[in-house]
Write a protein that holds these residues in place. Structure first.
Motif, PDB file in Angstrom:
ATOM      1  N   ILE A   7     -22.553  47.008 111.373  1.00 56.28           N
ATOM      2  CA  ILE A   7     -22.212  45.349 112.621  1.00 56.28           C
ATOM      3  C   ILE A   7     -20.788  45.127 111.885  1.00 56.28           C
ATOM      4  N   PRO A   8     -19.550  45.148 112.600  1.00 55.90           N
ATOM      5  CA  PRO A   8     -18.296  44.959 112.105  1.00 55.90           C
ATOM      6  C   PRO A   8     -18.158  43.374 111.443  1.00 55.90           C
ATOM      7  N   LEU A   9     -18.482  43.041 110.572  1.00 48.57           N
ATOM      8  CA  LEU A   9     -19.077  42.176 109.685  1.00 48.57           C
ATOM      9  C   LEU A   9     -17.981  42.278 109.049  1.00 48.57           C
ATOM     10  N   TRP A  10     -17.575  43.772 108.869  1.00 48.82           N
ATOM     11  CA  TRP A  10     -16.830  43.583 106.837  1.00 48.82           C
ATOM     12  C   TRP A  10     -15.183  43.206 107.354  1.00 48.82           C
ATOM     13  N   GLU A  11     -14.959  42.950 107.931  1.00 47.96           N
ATOM     14  CA  GLU A  11     -13.612  43.384 108.555  1.00 47.96           C
ATOM     15  C   GLU A  11     -12.873  42.215 107.018  1.00 47.96           C
ATOM     16  N   LEU A  12     -13.352  41.467 106.605  1.00 49.95           N
ATOM     17  CA  LEU A  12     -13.961  40.251 106.110  1.00 49.95           C
ATOM     18  C   LEU A  12     -12.910  40.666 103.919  1.00 49.95           C
ATOM     19  N   LEU A  13     -13.171  41.993 104.131  1.00 47.63           N
ATOM     20  CA  LEU A  13     -13.152  42.833 102.922  1.00 47.63           C
ATOM     21  C   LEU A  13     -11.871  43.252 102.783  1.00 47.63           C
ATOM     22  N   LEU A  14     -10.849  43.522 103.965  1.00 50.14           N
ATOM     23  CA  LEU A  14      -9.634  43.701 104.807  1.00 50.14           C
ATOM     24  C   LEU A  14      -8.805  43.943 103.822  1.00 50.14           C
ATOM     25  N   PRO A  15      -8.339  42.252 104.041  1.00 51.62           N
ATOM     26  CA  PRO A  15      -7.573  41.839 102.597  1.00 51.62           C
ATOM     27  C   PRO A  15      -6.635  42.237 101.714  1.00 51.62           C
ATOM     28  N   VAL A  16      -8.705  42.098 100.960  1.00 56.37           N
ATOM     29  CA  VAL A  16      -8.568  42.670  99.447  1.00 56.37           C
ATOM     30  C   VAL A  16      -8.051  44.032  99.245  1.00 56.37           C
ATOM     31  N   LEU A  17      -9.215  44.523  99.952  1.00 59.24           N
ATOM     32  CA  LEU A  17      -9.140  46.142 100.185  1.00 59.24           C
ATOM     33  C   LEU A  17      -7.600  47.252 100.107  1.00 59.24           C
ATOM     34  N   ARG A  18      -6.850  46.528 101.091  1.00 61.82           N
ATOM     35  CA  ARG A  18      -5.293  46.218 101.419  1.00 61.82           C
ATOM     36  C   ARG A  18      -4.433  46.529 100.303  1.00 61.82           C
ATOM     37  N   SER A  19      -4.521  45.387  99.418  1.00 62.57           N
ATOM     38  CA  SER A  19      -4.215  44.679  98.364  1.00 62.57           C
ATOM     39  C   SER A  19      -4.168  45.211  97.153  1.00 62.57           C
ATOM     40  N   LEU A  20      -5.674  46.201  97.601  1.00 64.65           N
ATOM     41  CA  LEU A  20      -5.969  46.642  96.246  1.00 64.65           C
ATOM     42  C   LEU A  20      -5.030  47.961  95.980  1.00 64.65           C
ATOM     43  N   THR A  21      -4.894  48.394  97.592  1.00 62.03           N
ATOM     44  CA  THR A  21      -4.325  50.112  97.649  1.00 62.03           C
ATOM     45  C   THR A  21      -3.344  49.556  97.312  1.00 62.03           C
ATOM     46  N   ARG A  22      -1.975  48.647  97.847  1.00 60.35           N
ATOM     47  CA  ARG A  22      -1.256  48.406  97.438  1.00 60.35           C
ATOM     48  C   ARG A  22      -0.465  48.548  96.091  1.00 60.35           C
ATOM     49  N   GLU A  23      -1.166  47.786  95.543  1.00 57.83           N
ATOM     50  CA  GLU A  23      -2.024  47.896  93.676  1.00 57.83           C
ATOM     51  C   GLU A  23      -1.699  48.750  93.217  1.00 57.83           C
ATOM     52  N   VAL A  24      -2.705  49.760  93.009  1.00 63.05           N
ATOM     53  CA  VAL A  24      -2.663  51.436  93.395  1.00 63.05           C
ATOM     54  C   VAL A  24      -1.230  51.897  93.157  1.00 63.05           C
ATOM     55  N   ALA A  25      -1.103  51.642  94.443  1.00 61.71           N
ATOM     56  CA  ALA A  25       0.183  52.648  94.843  1.00 61.71           C
ATOM     57  C   ALA A  25       1.548  52.952  94.266  1.00 61.71           C
ATOM     58  N   THR A  26       1.616  51.410  93.718  1.00 61.61           N
ATOM     59  CA  THR A  26       2.864  50.479  93.989  1.00 61.61           C
ATOM     60  C   THR A  26       3.177  51.266  91.742  1.00 61.61           C
ATOM     61  N   VAL A  27       1.782  51.158  91.056  1.00 61.62           N
ATOM     62  CA  VAL A  27       1.501  51.923  89.551  1.00 61.62           C
ATOM     63  C   VAL A  27       1.772  53.111  89.426  1.00 61.62           C
ATOM     64  N   GLY A  28       1.002  53.674  90.548  1.00 60.21           N
ATOM     65  CA  GLY A  28       1.647  55.505  90.862  1.00 60.21           C
ATOM     66  C   GLY A  28       2.226  55.466  90.751  1.00 60.21           C
ATOM     67  N   LEU A  29       3.339  54.676  91.290  1.00 58.13           N
ATOM     68  CA  LEU A  29       5.186  54.815  91.734  1.00 58.13           C
ATOM     69  C   LEU A  29       5.214  54.717  90.744  1.00 58.13           C
ATOM     70  N   ARG A  30       5.661  53.821  89.698  1.00 55.77           N
ATOM     71  CA  ARG A  30       6.411  53.309  89.046  1.00 55.77           C
ATOM     72  C   ARG A  30       6.362  54.310  87.831  1.00 55.77           C
ATOM     73  N   VAL A  31       4.608  54.960  87.163  1.00 54.17           N
ATOM     74  CA  VAL A  31       4.873  56.103  86.516  1.00 54.17           C
ATOM     75  C   VAL A  31       5.148  57.700  87.286  1.00 54.17           C
ATOM     76  N   LEU A  32       4.943  57.660  88.073  1.00 48.23           N
ATOM     77  CA  LEU A  32       5.871  58.934  88.203  1.00 48.23           C
ATOM     78  C   LEU A  32       7.705  58.261  88.706  1.00 48.23           C
TER      79      LEU A  32
END
Length: 502
Positions: free
Chosen positions: A142-167
């Protein structure tokens, strides 16, 4: 990981033993068919193969098999429990609220609960717990889980940011845009990883169910798979950014990576299976001894099933009958003599709210307080999800207009009406008075309008409209016009009364 569908222990696979399921299946099918409008948006989401809910049909099929597998021995040994029949009124009321207010997700949330309340009077509360998991799993479709999208998207950005800085990859990150020397990679909403999270939870739940993990080990299994599903998405996004950087945006995966993430997810899923292989499994529960099937046993549950279904459908069917499109509720034909009907083109040249989906617009001009006022009314004779009056897509003014002083119109006694007032700045400021006509009521705030709509539909008044009146101001920030409006709101309220829907 074992996926199997076997008859419960002690129950023969002969056709006769399946007959007690027939009344329940028929009544469930009847209930879903009568509420089929709720299923149409689900079908659209489940057939969007690149969407987060593309697992919907597969999950429903598996959950149905799980429910039948556990339900069959309970039906053979069950008896009617009439005291549980009234519980079906709770999801029935929830569905009705969702229908009357065009909140499709409320209707969809109510459907699995309706089916649970249909089964409960047949098997009783003591035999219900083992069936709750497959019914609960349906909510992952049931499409009620879009509430998680902002949090999940922000987490993905933060992980990518850390990875790019490390490399030490040269990148400028502005919001969700990753600017590389050769181009920009956007971490879109589909990069949040919701589809991987939902699929991981579905697979982990099914695995725990068939291995009969204890509650503690089931929680461990679900938490582990949820974490690994998120990790798989982080790896996917980070890998795509690196591919874009090292290939100078020339690798095909930069532009077409639909299957790329699922290969990573598959690898992570096998890692999950390896990590949980030592979680203890429990033997199958002792099945209830079945009785010999007969026509009487098959028809035994008919009365309680029909009674429960009738109670569940009473309010929804009444609402469906009373909310049919009606074109007879139109603005009062006996309008004030000084009103002049104007064309839509003329009205929209002056002012046009961002509302869509309405069935009939009406526009007039009149004089008041030494100003020419445009009065507009956008009437909805029929509403459904995607074509409703109160929705985030509809705005009285565009977001970037800089409208200010949005307040509720106050009566001389200090009470607020269901009308709002705002000023649109420009070379000449514009004053707008607006509100939602909900049946016979006025509402300004969205939730107040939704709740009012539920009551008006119950009263047989489903038509709604956006009502507004606007004029060009002669003074900065419409100071004189606002003063006239606050001191004499009665004429404006009279305009609303003259264009009442009912």
């Amino acid at each position: 990981m074992r996926f199997r569908f076997a008859p419960p222990a002690g129950v023969s696979v002969r056709v006769g033993h399946w007959l007690p399921l027939l009344p329940l299946l028929l009544v469930s099918a009847l209930l879903l068919w009568l509420l089929r409008d709720t299923l149409i948006p689900l079908h659209q989401r489940w057939t969007a193969w690149d969407g987060a809910y593309s697992h919907g049909y597969l999950l429903v099929l598996v959950c149905t098999l799980m429910i039948v597998r556990d339900l069959l021995p309970k039906l053979h040994a069950s008896s009617a429990h009439w005291r549980y029949v009234p519980l079906v009124l709770v999801p029935s009321w929830l569905w009705s609220v969702g229908y009357a207010t065009q909140l499709g997700v409320l209707q969809q949330i109510a459907l699995p609960a309706l089916l649970v309340c249909l089964v409960l009077p047949v098997i009783g509360l003591r035999r219900l717990p083992s069936l709750l998991l497959p019914f609960a799993l349906l909510y992952l479709a049931i499409p009620l889980w879009e509430l998680l999208l902002p949090v999940l998207r922000s987490l993905t950005r933060e992980v990518a940011t850390v990875g790019l800085r490390v490399l030490e990859v040269p990148a400028y990150i502005d919001g969700f845009n990753v600017s590389l020397p050769y181009g920009t990679v956007v971490i879109a909403g589909s990069c949040a990883g919701l589809s991987y999270l939902l699929m991981g939870l579905v697979l982990a739940s099914l695995n725990s169910y068939y291995r009969r993990h204890s509650l503690k080990h089931r929680i461990i299994s679900l938490a582990l798979m949820a974490l690994l599903a998120l990790v798989s998405n982080w790896l996917r996004v980070f890998a795509l950014i690196l591919i874009a950087y090292y290939s100078q945006m020339k690798n095909p995966l930069v532009y077409d990576h639909g299957n790329f993430g699922w290969w990573i997810f598959a690898a992570v899923f096998w890692l999950y299976l390896w990590l949980i292989q030592h979680l203890p499994e429990h033997p199958a529960e002792v099945a209830l001894t079945p009785v010999s099937p007969s026509l009487r046993a098959t028809l035994r549950d008919g009365p309680i099933l029909l009674s429960t279904a009738a109670l569940a459908l009473a309010l929804p069917l009444w609402l469906l009958a009373h909310s049919e499109p009606r074109s007879d509720a139109r603005p009062n034909t006996e309008l004030p003599s000084d009103w002049l009907a104007v064309s839509a083109a003329h009205a929209n040249d002056q002012y046009q709210p961002e509302y869509t989906g309405f069935d009939q617009p009406y526009y007039w001009q009149t004089q008041w307080s030494d100003r020419t006022w445009l009065i507009g009314q956008l009437v909805y004779f029929q509403q459904y999800q995607g074509k409703e009056l109160i929705t985030a897509r509809n705005r009285i003014v565009p977001v970037d207009t800089g409208a200010m002083n949005r307040t509720a119109l106050r009566l001389p006694q200090g009470e607020q009406s269901g009308l709002g007032v705002l000023i649109i700045p420009g070379q000449t400021d514009r004053l707008v008075v607006f509100g939602h006509q909900i049946g016979k009521r006025l509402a300004l705030e969205p939730w107040a309008g939704k709740w009012a709509q539920f009551g008006e539909v119950l009263a047989g008044r489903p038509n709604v409209a956006l009502w507004y009146a606007t004029t060009v101001c002669r003074h900065q920030k419409c100071s004189a016009e606002l003063a006239a409006l606050n001191s004499q709101p009665a004429p404006v309220l009279g305009w609303v009364t003259a264009t009442a829907l009912y």
